[in-house]
Design a protein around this motif. Sequence first.
Motif, mmCIF file in Angstrom:
data_model
loop_
_atom_site.group_PDB
_atom_site.id
_atom_site.type_symbol
_atom_site.label_atom_id
_atom_site.label_comp_id
_atom_site.label_asym_id
_atom_site.label_seq_id
_atom_site.Cartn_x
_atom_site.Cartn_y
_atom_site.Cartn_z
ATOM 1 N N ARG A 61 0.838 -1.214 0.000
ATOM 2 C CA ARG A 61 0.000 0.000 0.000
ATOM 3 C C ARG A 61 0.870 1.260 0.000
ATOM 4 O O ARG A 61 0.550 2.242 -0.669
ATOM 5 C CB ARG A 61 -0.931 -0.007 1.194
ATOM 6 N N ALA A 62 1.947 1.243 0.762
ATOM 7 C CA ALA A 62 2.855 2.387 0.773
ATOM 8 C C ALA A 62 3.530 2.528 -0.594
ATOM 9 O O ALA A 62 3.747 3.642 -1.076
ATOM 10 C CB ALA A 62 3.889 2.247 1.883
ATOM 11 N N ARG A 63 3.839 1.415 -1.239
ATOM 12 C CA ARG A 63 4.425 1.463 -2.585
ATOM 13 C C ARG A 63 3.433 2.082 -3.575
ATOM 14 O O ARG A 63 3.816 2.876 -4.433
ATOM 15 C CB ARG A 63 4.819 0.065 -3.053
ATOM 16 N N LEU A 64 2.161 1.715 -3.438
ATOM 17 C CA LEU A 64 1.141 2.281 -4.312
ATOM 18 C C LEU A 64 1.000 3.785 -4.071
ATOM 19 O O LEU A 64 0.907 4.567 -5.022
ATOM 20 C CB LEU A 64 -0.200 1.570 -4.094
ATOM 21 N N ALA A 65 1.016 4.189 -2.812
ATOM 22 C CA ALA A 65 0.944 5.624 -2.488
ATOM 23 C C ALA A 65 2.152 6.367 -3.052
ATOM 24 O O ALA A 65 2.018 7.463 -3.609
ATOM 25 C CB ALA A 65 0.848 5.816 -0.979
ATOM 26 N N ALA A 66 3.341 5.778 -2.924
ATOM 27 C CA ALA A 66 4.548 6.401 -3.477
ATOM 28 C C ALA A 66 4.438 6.514 -4.993
ATOM 29 O O ALA A 66 4.812 7.538 -5.583
ATOM 30 C CB ALA A 66 5.784 5.594 -3.088
ATOM 31 N N SER A 67 3.898 5.490 -5.613
ATOM 32 C CA SER A 67 3.733 5.510 -7.060
ATOM 33 C C SER A 67 2.803 6.634 -7.486
ATOM 34 O O SER A 67 3.076 7.341 -8.459
ATOM 35 C CB SER A 67 3.184 4.160 -7.538
ATOM 36 N N ARG A 68 1.705 6.815 -6.770
ATOM 37 C CA ARG A 68 0.777 7.914 -7.084
ATOM 38 C C ARG A 68 1.489 9.260 -7.013
ATOM 39 O O ARG A 68 1.302 10.121 -7.869
ATOM 40 C CB ARG A 68 -0.390 7.927 -6.096
ATOM 41 N N LEU A 69 2.284 9.442 -5.949
ATOM 42 C CA LEU A 69 2.987 10.717 -5.778
ATOM 43 C C LEU A 69 4.019 10.945 -6.875
ATOM 44 O O LEU A 69 4.116 12.047 -7.432
ATOM 45 C CB LEU A 69 3.649 10.773 -4.406
ATOM 46 N N TYR A 76 7.966 9.416 -13.816
ATOM 47 C CA TYR A 76 7.260 8.224 -14.276
ATOM 48 C C TYR A 76 8.044 6.934 -14.082
ATOM 49 O O TYR A 76 7.464 5.898 -13.773
ATOM 50 C CB TYR A 76 6.850 8.392 -15.735
ATOM 51 N N GLU A 77 9.349 6.969 -14.269
ATOM 52 C CA GLU A 77 10.153 5.751 -14.064
ATOM 53 C C GLU A 77 10.079 5.299 -12.600
ATOM 54 O O GLU A 77 9.927 4.118 -12.313
ATOM 55 C CB GLU A 77 11.608 5.976 -14.479
ATOM 56 N N LEU A 78 10.217 6.255 -11.677
ATOM 57 C CA LEU A 78 10.115 5.911 -10.258
ATOM 58 C C LEU A 78 8.710 5.425 -9.925
ATOM 59 O O LEU A 78 8.539 4.485 -9.138
ATOM 60 C CB LEU A 78 10.494 7.104 -9.382
ATOM 61 N N ALA A 79 7.709 6.049 -10.512
ATOM 62 C CA ALA A 79 6.325 5.619 -10.287
ATOM 63 C C ALA A 79 6.129 4.185 -10.765
ATOM 64 O O ALA A 79 5.504 3.371 -10.078
ATOM 65 C CB ALA A 79 5.363 6.554 -10.998
ATOM 66 N N GLN A 84 5.047 -1.460 -9.752
ATOM 67 C CA GLN A 84 5.364 -2.845 -10.123
ATOM 68 C C GLN A 84 5.784 -3.652 -8.896
ATOM 69 O O GLN A 84 5.348 -4.786 -8.721
ATOM 70 C CB GLN A 84 6.478 -2.881 -11.181
ATOM 71 N N TYR A 85 6.610 -3.057 -8.062
ATOM 72 C CA TYR A 85 7.042 -3.765 -6.860
ATOM 73 C C TYR A 85 5.869 -3.983 -5.906
ATOM 74 O O TYR A 85 5.748 -5.036 -5.296
ATOM 75 C CB TYR A 85 8.182 -3.016 -6.162
ATOM 76 N N GLY A 86 4.992 -3.002 -5.798
ATOM 77 C CA GLY A 86 3.807 -3.153 -4.958
ATOM 78 C C GLY A 86 2.919 -4.289 -5.425
ATOM 79 O O GLY A 86 2.391 -5.053 -4.614
ATOM 80 N N ILE A 87 2.764 -4.425 -6.734
ATOM 81 C CA ILE A 87 1.969 -5.527 -7.288
ATOM 82 C C ILE A 87 2.662 -6.859 -7.011
ATOM 83 O O ILE A 87 2.019 -7.836 -6.614
ATOM 84 C CB ILE A 87 1.731 -5.319 -8.805
ATOM 85 N N GLU A 88 3.972 -6.917 -7.197
ATOM 86 C CA GLU A 88 4.727 -8.148 -6.966
ATOM 87 C C GLU A 88 4.680 -8.583 -5.509
ATOM 88 O O GLU A 88 4.570 -9.771 -5.216
ATOM 89 C CB GLU A 88 6.184 -7.968 -7.391
ATOM 90 N N VAL A 101 -3.045 -1.438 -11.486
ATOM 91 C CA VAL A 101 -2.957 -1.804 -12.903
ATOM 92 C C VAL A 101 -3.326 -0.607 -13.777
ATOM 93 O O VAL A 101 -2.662 -0.328 -14.779
ATOM 94 C CB VAL A 101 -3.854 -3.029 -13.204
ATOM 95 N N ARG A 102 -4.365 0.144 -13.393
ATOM 96 C CA ARG A 102 -4.736 1.344 -14.155
ATOM 97 C C ARG A 102 -3.618 2.389 -14.101
ATOM 98 O O ARG A 102 -3.290 3.019 -15.107
ATOM 99 C CB ARG A 102 -6.040 1.937 -13.618
ATOM 100 N N LEU A 103 -3.037 2.561 -12.926
ATOM 101 C CA LEU A 103 -1.941 3.520 -12.776
ATOM 102 C C LEU A 103 -0.748 3.108 -13.632
ATOM 103 O O LEU A 103 -0.120 3.944 -14.285
ATOM 104 C CB LEU A 103 -1.534 3.646 -11.307
ATOM 105 N N LEU A 104 -0.460 1.832 -13.659
ATOM 106 C CA LEU A 104 0.646 1.334 -14.483
ATOM 107 C C LEU A 104 0.387 1.638 -15.960
ATOM 108 O O LEU A 104 1.299 2.042 -16.691
ATOM 109 C CB LEU A 104 0.839 -0.162 -14.257
#
Length: 147
Positions: A61-69, A76-79, A84-88, A101-104
């Motif tokens: 969840r924290a990875r997803l939040a970081a990705s959003r930010l 975009y590369e960091l996102a 991807q790591y959050g999904i894994e 998946v939508r964010l990706l």
Amino acid sequence: MPAGAQGLFTAYDDAFSARIASPADNGTLAQFVTVAVNAGQYDQAISSIEQYLIQYPRDARARLAASRLYYHVGSYELARRQVQYGIEVGGLTAGEQQEAVRLLGRIDRALRGVTWELALTGGVLSAFTNFAPGGAQDEESFVSPYG
């Protein structure tokens, strides 16, 4: 300072104090990140999540939040790496998984960018005709540009 802004800074200060007092509390982290984003302090929100992820690298969840930010600030590369790591890692709810998946997909579209292709054709049409009877050399020329 406008009254709304004054309340926002008070909320930010309170959330920051709570974040410092409870650095490992996920709820406090989420509250601080939300207030920081609302205050336009994206760098503080990102650094707080990154600091948290150093201690808890498998928190999807924290990875997803970081990705959003990161997506929001155009990194975009960091996102993409974060989502991807959050999904894994797993542990996301079905709704969070769909959001990831939508964010990706949005990240990949942003990284591809926009490609335009434009083809132009131009020239000049020229014709020579001989209308003279008996083969005399009477020239008629026709010239027409086109594009």
